[in-house]
Design a protein around this motif. Structure first.
Motif, mmCIF file in Angstrom:
data_model
loop_
_atom_site.group_PDB
_atom_site.id
_atom_site.type_symbol
_atom_site.label_atom_id
_atom_site.label_comp_id
_atom_site.label_asym_id
_atom_site.label_seq_id
_atom_site.Cartn_x
_atom_site.Cartn_y
_atom_site.Cartn_z
ATOM 1 N N PRO A 179 0.808 -1.225 0.000
ATOM 2 C CA PRO A 179 0.000 0.000 0.000
ATOM 3 C C PRO A 179 0.841 1.274 0.000
ATOM 4 O O PRO A 179 0.389 2.322 -0.470
ATOM 5 C CB PRO A 179 -0.823 -0.110 1.285
ATOM 6 N N ALA A 180 2.085 1.187 0.496
ATOM 7 C CA ALA A 180 2.934 2.384 0.498
ATOM 8 C C ALA A 180 3.194 2.840 -0.934
ATOM 9 O O ALA A 180 3.254 4.038 -1.216
ATOM 10 C CB ALA A 180 4.250 2.105 1.212
ATOM 11 N N PHE A 181 3.326 1.873 -1.872
ATOM 12 C CA PHE A 181 3.519 2.248 -3.280
ATOM 13 C C PHE A 181 2.237 2.888 -3.826
ATOM 14 O O PHE A 181 2.288 3.851 -4.575
ATOM 15 C CB PHE A 181 3.890 1.021 -4.123
ATOM 16 N N ALA A 225 2.226 7.851 4.509
ATOM 17 C CA ALA A 225 2.459 6.537 3.884
ATOM 18 C C ALA A 225 2.121 5.436 4.894
ATOM 19 O O ALA A 225 1.533 4.404 4.538
ATOM 20 C CB ALA A 225 3.909 6.423 3.428
ATOM 21 N N ALA A 226 2.467 5.683 6.169
ATOM 22 C CA ALA A 226 2.162 4.678 7.208
ATOM 23 C C ALA A 226 0.652 4.496 7.338
ATOM 24 O O ALA A 226 0.158 3.378 7.523
ATOM 25 C CB ALA A 226 2.767 5.111 8.544
ATOM 26 N N PHE A 230 -1.428 1.170 7.119
ATOM 27 C CA PHE A 230 -2.200 0.738 8.277
ATOM 28 C C PHE A 230 -3.681 0.530 7.970
ATOM 29 O O PHE A 230 -4.250 -0.526 8.278
ATOM 30 C CB PHE A 230 -2.041 1.755 9.421
ATOM 31 N N SER A 231 -4.306 1.540 7.352
ATOM 32 C CA SER A 231 -5.762 1.512 7.225
ATOM 33 C C SER A 231 -6.273 0.256 6.497
ATOM 34 O O SER A 231 -7.128 -0.461 7.023
ATOM 35 C CB SER A 231 -6.222 2.809 6.555
ATOM 36 N N PRO A 232 -5.755 -0.086 5.282
ATOM 37 C CA PRO A 232 -6.268 -1.283 4.615
ATOM 38 C C PRO A 232 -6.013 -2.563 5.420
ATOM 39 O O PRO A 232 -6.885 -3.411 5.561
ATOM 40 C CB PRO A 232 -5.487 -1.328 3.296
ATOM 41 N N ILE A 322 -6.532 12.111 3.219
ATOM 42 C CA ILE A 322 -5.277 12.806 2.870
ATOM 43 C C ILE A 322 -5.565 13.956 1.894
ATOM 44 O O ILE A 322 -5.154 15.087 2.104
ATOM 45 C CB ILE A 322 -4.239 11.826 2.271
ATOM 46 N N LEU A 323 -6.332 13.653 0.833
ATOM 47 C CA LEU A 323 -6.593 14.715 -0.146
ATOM 48 C C LEU A 323 -7.569 15.749 0.402
ATOM 49 O O LEU A 323 -7.590 16.889 -0.040
ATOM 50 C CB LEU A 323 -7.089 14.118 -1.457
ATOM 51 N N GLY A 324 -8.386 15.361 1.396
ATOM 52 C CA GLY A 324 -9.294 16.317 2.023
ATOM 53 C C GLY A 324 -8.651 17.011 3.221
ATOM 54 O O GLY A 324 -9.298 17.810 3.885
#
Ligand code: UD1
Ligand code: MG
Length: 470
Positions: A179-181, A225-226, A230-232, A322-324
């Motif tokens: 997910p970091a990628f 990134a963490a 983490f979330s998924p 993040i985008l919000g």
């Protein structure tokens, strides 16, 4: 008994779904009659259409998934010889992505470029006030398209990872960082568009630090990134009973949407309106596809959601937050997942053996779920320090531990579902799912109150009340 769903829709289902689709299509068309359409209403209509499409496709494609080997047995049922379709979240993710892609046509208005020095440079872009009258609501300038597209790329990437995991059962240590990628497009857009990497220090720390803001610099990107990692993963490990993956995701999405609505309904145009609209445009269709999945995954489940859904849901939350620019609010809404992760660490990091499945144990005699356990053979006893830690946790009622003649026999698996059963005693699967979901809802609502009200105890202002800067 759980049974595979019938691949055809009943007459009532067909009528209801067609009715919903027609109503949504009519409202959608109507919304264009006054000129350019109303994106928020369009988003609601698209969500209704996404619900109908996912609902029908989950039914139609279930047997195809089983034939392709994407199937699983429900471990908490008496008669579980049938295979149920696994990975149905992939259908939701695909319907969702198509919905969001088509939706791109709606919320963007055309900027008027009045000067350009060539080479694609848009030097002077006229502001929306010049092209459109009224309150600045619903419509995005073209620059927001980058955020939109980066969100889609991240969600695509995570869907591929989830699908790969469902197909090949990728090892935990291999898939953990992927997910970091997927987060890179998000972080690049964050860097270019917003770039804020400072956090507001609580008022009681400000005199010591001598400043109000603390710039975390590159660490802020590491933190984001963490959160993507983490979330998924945290949704995927709070799993194993019918419905729980979807209900926790619906609660989190609904609370994020509620938080967005608070910003859209301020009596004055809030500076964060765009960010919260953006978030709603991504959350509403997510709720649409999730309810369609829940209808089939709730007890007694007729399909399983698969890792695809868990990763995809977790990433939707990260993308919007993040985008919000409200990633800390997301953290408040993920408290049960954070607890479950921290509580799981002894097993995740192999201090204590971690079986392939840690879901609660189904007692076929009583029909109830009990905490599942890890057993310890007399010649494979845990390290004395671990034994002490286990005893301490058992004394704190954070574990059930069975010992005989000084030898550890079994300890309950370290998940919040098992812990809930340790606290509340054996119960039916649907009751456990309902109680955990309610707990998530209550904690989430409390998190939002903390975010907007109690935060004033340690911060100077709540950003919902920004009249002074408007
Ligand atoms: C994660 C958990 C694992 C848990 C599993 C259940 C960790 C580290 N991993 O693994 O402990 O057992 O989720 O989803 O915490 N299943 C049911 N009933 C349900 C849901 C799933 O019996 O309501 C079973 C089915 O056989 C299904 C399988 O779990 O096929 C799916 O497991 P999977 O999602 O592949 O497990 P992981 O995500 O690897
Ligand atoms: Mg899973």
């Amino acid at each position: 008994m759980a049974a595979s769903p019938s691949p055809t829709l009943s007459r009532t289902e067909t009528l209801n779904l067609s009715g919903l689709a027609v109503v949504c299509a009519v409202i959608l068309t109507r919304s264009f009659e006054n000129g350019e359409g109303e994106p928020l209403i369009a988003s609601l209509c698209f969500s209704g259409l996404a619900f109908a499409a996912s609902y029908a496709m989950i039914r139609w494609l279930g047997p195809t998934f089983v034939n392709a080997g994407l199937k699983g047995r429900d471990m908490s049922k008496v008669n579980n010889k049938h295979y149920l379709p696994e990975c149905m979240g992939a259908i939701c993710a695909v319907v969702y992505l198509f919905t969001i892609i088509v939706f791109i046509l709606i919320p963007f208005y055309k900027d008027i470029v009045v000067a350009t020095s060539g080479g694609g440079n848009r030097d002077v872009v006229m502001n929306i006030e010049y092209v459109q009258r009224g309150r600045l609501l619903h419509k995005f300038p073209h620059s927001k398209l980058a955020s939109f597209l980066s969100a889609i790329i991240s969600l695509h990437s995570i869907t591929i990872l989830g699908f790969g995991d469902d197909l090949f059962d990728i090892r935990w240590r291999h898939k953990f960082f992927i997910p970091a990628f997927a987060s890179i497009p998000l972080l690049v857009v964050y860097f270019v568009d917003f770039g804020v990497t400072s956090i507001v220090l609580p008022t009681f720390l400000q005199p010591y630090a001598g400043r109000e803001l603390l710039d975390l610099g590159v660490l802020y990107y590491v933190y984001m990134a963490a959160l993507c990692i983490f979330s998924p993963n945290s949704i995927n490990i709070l799993a194993g009973i019918n419905g729980i993956e979807v209900t926790q995701s619906i609660v989190i999405a609904a609370l994020l949407a509620l938080n967005d609505i608070l910003y859209l309904t301020t009596p004055y145009p809030h500076p964060a309106t765009d960010s919260h609209l953006f978030s709603l445009y991504f959350l509403l269709p997510f709720l649409g596809v999730s309810f369609a999945l829940l209808a089939h995954n709730w007890y007694p489940a007729r399909v399983f959601v698969g890792d695809t859904y868990c990763y995809f849901a977790g990433m939707v939350f990260v993308v919007v937050s993040i985008l919000g620019h409200f990633s800390k609010t997301l953290i408040l809404l993920l408290l049960p997942q954070i607890f479950n992760f921290v509580y799981s660490t002894p097993q995740l990091f192999k201090l204590i053996p971690c079986p392939r499945h840690r879901l609660p144990h189904f007692n076929a005699r009583t029909g109830l779920l009990e905490p599942s356990v890890t057993r310890w053979a007399p010649d494979e006893q845990p390290h004395p320090v671990v034994v002490r830690a286990l005893r301490l946790l058992a004394r704190l009622r954070l574990l059930s531990l069975k010992e005989e003649q000084g030898l550890v026999q079994e300890s309950s698996n370290f998940t919040i579902l098992n812990l809930w059963l340790v606290w509340r005693g054996p119960m039916r699967e649907d009751r456990l799912a309902t109680e955990i979901t309610l707990m998530q809802l209550v904690l989430g609502l409390f998190g939002l109150v903390v975010r907007h009200k109690l935060a004033l105890l340690i911060f100077r202002e709540d950003n919902l009340d920004l009249r002074s800067v408007v």
